[in-house]
Design a protein around this motif. Structure first.
Motif, short mmCIF file in Angstrom:
data_model
loop_
_atom_site.label_atom_id
_atom_site.label_comp_id
_atom_site.label_asym_id
_atom_site.label_seq_id
_atom_site.Cartn_x
_atom_site.Cartn_y
_atom_site.Cartn_z
N MET A 116 -12.96 -10.40 8.52
CA MET A 116 -12.46 -9.17 7.88
C MET A 116 -13.57 -8.44 7.12
O MET A 116 -14.65 -8.99 6.89
CB MET A 116 -11.31 -9.49 6.95
CG MET A 116 -9.98 -9.52 7.67
SD MET A 116 -8.63 -9.69 6.52
CE MET A 116 -7.26 -9.25 7.57
N GLY A 117 -13.27 -7.25 6.71
CA GLY A 117 -14.23 -6.42 5.98
C GLY A 117 -14.26 -5.05 6.63
O GLY A 117 -14.95 -4.83 7.61
N ARG A 118 -13.43 -4.17 6.07
CA ARG A 118 -13.25 -2.84 6.67
C ARG A 118 -14.50 -2.00 6.54
O ARG A 118 -14.98 -1.44 7.52
CB ARG A 118 -12.08 -2.16 5.93
CG ARG A 118 -11.30 -1.20 6.73
CD ARG A 118 -10.15 -0.66 5.93
NE ARG A 118 -10.09 -1.25 4.58
CZ ARG A 118 -8.97 -1.45 3.92
NH1 ARG A 118 -7.83 -1.14 4.45
NH2 ARG A 118 -9.00 -1.94 2.69
N GLU A 164 -15.31 -6.82 10.88
CA GLU A 164 -14.23 -5.97 11.41
C GLU A 164 -14.62 -4.48 11.41
O GLU A 164 -14.33 -3.74 12.35
CB GLU A 164 -13.02 -6.20 10.49
CG GLU A 164 -11.85 -5.32 10.67
CD GLU A 164 -10.89 -5.44 9.48
OE1 GLU A 164 -11.22 -6.05 8.44
OE2 GLU A 164 -9.80 -4.89 9.60
N ARG A 222 -6.87 -14.24 4.39
CA ARG A 222 -6.25 -13.69 3.18
C ARG A 222 -5.38 -14.70 2.44
O ARG A 222 -4.99 -14.46 1.29
CB ARG A 222 -5.42 -12.46 3.56
CG ARG A 222 -6.26 -11.24 3.83
CD ARG A 222 -6.13 -10.19 2.74
NE ARG A 222 -4.82 -9.61 2.71
CZ ARG A 222 -4.46 -8.53 3.38
NH1 ARG A 222 -5.33 -7.88 4.13
NH2 ARG A 222 -3.25 -8.05 3.31
N ARG A 239 0.90 -1.16 0.00
CA ARG A 239 0.00 0.00 0.00
C ARG A 239 0.94 1.21 0.00
O ARG A 239 1.49 1.55 1.03
CB ARG A 239 -0.89 0.00 1.24
CG ARG A 239 -1.80 -1.24 1.38
CD ARG A 239 -2.78 -1.04 2.51
NE ARG A 239 -3.39 -2.28 2.97
CZ ARG A 239 -4.47 -2.85 2.42
NH1 ARG A 239 -5.04 -2.29 1.38
NH2 ARG A 239 -4.98 -3.96 2.92
N THR A 253 -9.73 -8.28 -4.28
CA THR A 253 -9.77 -7.99 -2.84
C THR A 253 -10.73 -8.98 -2.19
O THR A 253 -11.77 -9.30 -2.78
CB THR A 253 -10.26 -6.55 -2.55
OG1 THR A 253 -10.69 -6.47 -1.17
CG2 THR A 253 -11.44 -6.13 -3.41
N ILE A 254 -10.38 -9.44 -1.00
CA ILE A 254 -11.28 -10.41 -0.36
C ILE A 254 -12.59 -9.75 0.07
O ILE A 254 -13.56 -10.43 0.36
CB ILE A 254 -10.61 -11.10 0.86
CG1 ILE A 254 -10.27 -10.09 1.97
CG2 ILE A 254 -9.41 -11.91 0.44
CD1 ILE A 254 -10.00 -10.75 3.32
N ASP A 255 -12.62 -8.40 0.12
CA ASP A 255 -13.79 -7.70 0.67
C ASP A 255 -15.04 -7.72 -0.21
O ASP A 255 -16.14 -7.45 0.26
CB ASP A 255 -13.43 -6.23 0.96
CG ASP A 255 -12.53 -6.09 2.16
OD1 ASP A 255 -12.30 -7.10 2.85
OD2 ASP A 255 -12.05 -4.97 2.42
N HIS A 314 -5.98 -12.39 9.44
CA HIS A 314 -5.32 -12.58 8.14
C HIS A 314 -5.32 -14.02 7.63
O HIS A 314 -4.93 -14.25 6.48
CB HIS A 314 -3.88 -12.04 8.18
CG HIS A 314 -3.84 -10.54 8.13
ND1 HIS A 314 -4.09 -9.77 9.24
CD2 HIS A 314 -3.63 -9.67 7.11
CE1 HIS A 314 -4.01 -8.48 8.91
NE2 HIS A 314 -3.74 -8.40 7.61
O1 F6P Z 1 -9.00 -5.00 1.92
C1 F6P Z 1 -8.76 -6.28 2.34
C2 F6P Z 1 -8.51 -6.34 3.83
O2 F6P Z 1 -8.17 -7.67 4.18
C3 F6P Z 1 -9.62 -5.82 4.72
O3 F6P Z 1 -10.66 -6.74 4.92
C4 F6P Z 1 -8.86 -5.49 5.97
O4 F6P Z 1 -9.54 -4.49 6.69
C5 F6P Z 1 -7.57 -4.96 5.44
O5 F6P Z 1 -7.39 -5.53 4.17
C6 F6P Z 1 -6.36 -5.26 6.29
O6 F6P Z 1 -5.25 -4.70 5.70
P1 F6P Z 1 -3.76 -4.97 6.15
O7 F6P Z 1 -3.40 -6.37 5.76
O8 F6P Z 1 -2.95 -3.97 5.42
O9 F6P Z 1 -3.72 -4.80 7.63
#
Ligand code: F6P
Length: 317
Positions: free
Chosen positions: A164-166, A217, A250, A66, A120-122, A247
């Motif tokens: 997860m899921g921001r 999340e 992921r 990122r 993206t997993i979201d 994670h």
């Molecule tokens: O966007 C995918 C995601 O896994 C979200 O669900 C989660 O909030 C975020 O990435 C976590 O990001 P990082 O791995 O940078 O902490």
């Protein structure tokens, strides 16, 4: 390049892009670590053989990041110079809304065409029914919750499980339906503790012995720990436990659905370039490949399917 949070199926997508582009005799470079690699000139020549034996692998062989520097004009200027020096005419970027926001600004400033692929997993991108990695993440979460269920059942405990899921409740909703959760707490809906306690009490009356509550999340009132603490205060005769899957969701080998989606999208990206499409995201809606302008994919909201939210409440009783 792959950019933002990694997602299972990204490798299958890279493979599809490289092999489709090779069939058109295009020259291909992999950009390492997304926009970071673009700024630093970290490129690797790719051909059909460099993507052999990766279709089944989680993570991303191109690595990801990122990038903070790409948010600055200087960073983007440097990225542009690196693309020019390396004779790169167009970029295919697999990522989420952050990746596409960067792509949109960059192509406006420097005229480099981008094709975006939803990875993206979201599952939070407008313009596609599913994003690469979502199906695998949900399957992983379901497998984890099934294991928690065994111990929750044995001890008659109340479990709050965070997935997860921001900003989007898709993972929580699909996981919650898949495990038969008592309640699903989404970022899109407000948490009302009294209502939640009423649901638990009603369950107890029906002789429900244990409860699995799925918390996204990004739930606005707080994550699973905060909610569990608040509920415990109001409902103290039940033993409450918390598990955060994190994670784990992921990683892992992509499911069949993700491999197929990733392959279709990668192939579709090259098709889009050949057909002269520019600055669009390639998605699949109702089994058809569709193009959505990048700025629409990032500004339009992908809503949860209301019928599924309603159904999950009925089936939990
Ligand atoms: O966007 C995918 C995601 O896994 C979200 O669900 C989660 O909030 C975020 O990435 C976590 O990001 P990082 O791995 O940078 O902490």
């Amino acid at each position: 390049m792959t950019s933002g949070g990694d997602a299972p199926g990204m490798n299958a997508c890279v493979r599809a892009i490289v092999r489709s582009a090779s069939s058109h005799r295009m020259l291909i470079q992999g950009i390492i670590r997304g926009y970071e690699g673009m700024i630093n000139g970290d490129f690797q020549p790719m051909d059909s053989r460099t993507v052999a034996n990766i279709i089944h692998r989680g993570g991303t062989i191109l690595k990801t990041a990122r990038s903070k520097d790409f948010r600055t004009k200087e960073g983007r200027q440097q990225a542009y110079e690196q693309l020019k020096v390396n004779h790169i005419d167009a970029v295919v970027a697999i990522g989420g809304d952050g990746t596409f926001t960067g792509a949109d600004i960059f192509s406006e400033e420097f005229g480099i065409p981008f094709i975006g692929l939803p990875g993206t997993i979201d599952n939070d991108l407008y313009g596609t029914d599913y994003t690469i990695g979502f199906d695998t993440a949900v399957n992983t979460a379901i497998e984890a919750v099934d294991k928690i269920r065994d111990t929750a059942d044995s001890h008659d405990r109340l479990f709050f499980i965070e997935v997860m899921g921001r900003d989007s409740g898709y993972i929580a909703l699909y996981t919650g339906i898949g495990v038969g959760a008592g309640t699903i707490m989404l970022p899109e809906t407000d948490t009302n503790y009294d209502e939640l306690v009423d649901i638990l009490k009603a369950g107890e009356k029906r002789k429900k012995l244990f409860n699995l509550i799925i918390v996204a999340e990004g739930n606005k009132t707080g994550g699973a720990y905060k909610i569990a603490e608040e509920v415990q205060k109001r409902y103290d005769h039940y033993e409450t436990k918390v598990a955060v899957i994190g994670h784990l969701q992921r990683g892992g080998a992509p499911t069949a659905a993700d491999r197929l989606l990733a392959s279709r999208l990668g192939y579709g990206a090259v098709d889009a370039l050949v057909n002269g499409e520019r600055n669009v995201m390639v998605g699949i809606v109702n089994q058809q490949v569709v193009y959505t302008p990048l700025n629409e994919a990032i500004t339009k909201e992908k809503k949860l399917i209301p019928e599924l939210v309603k159904m999950s409440n009925v089936l939990a009783r």
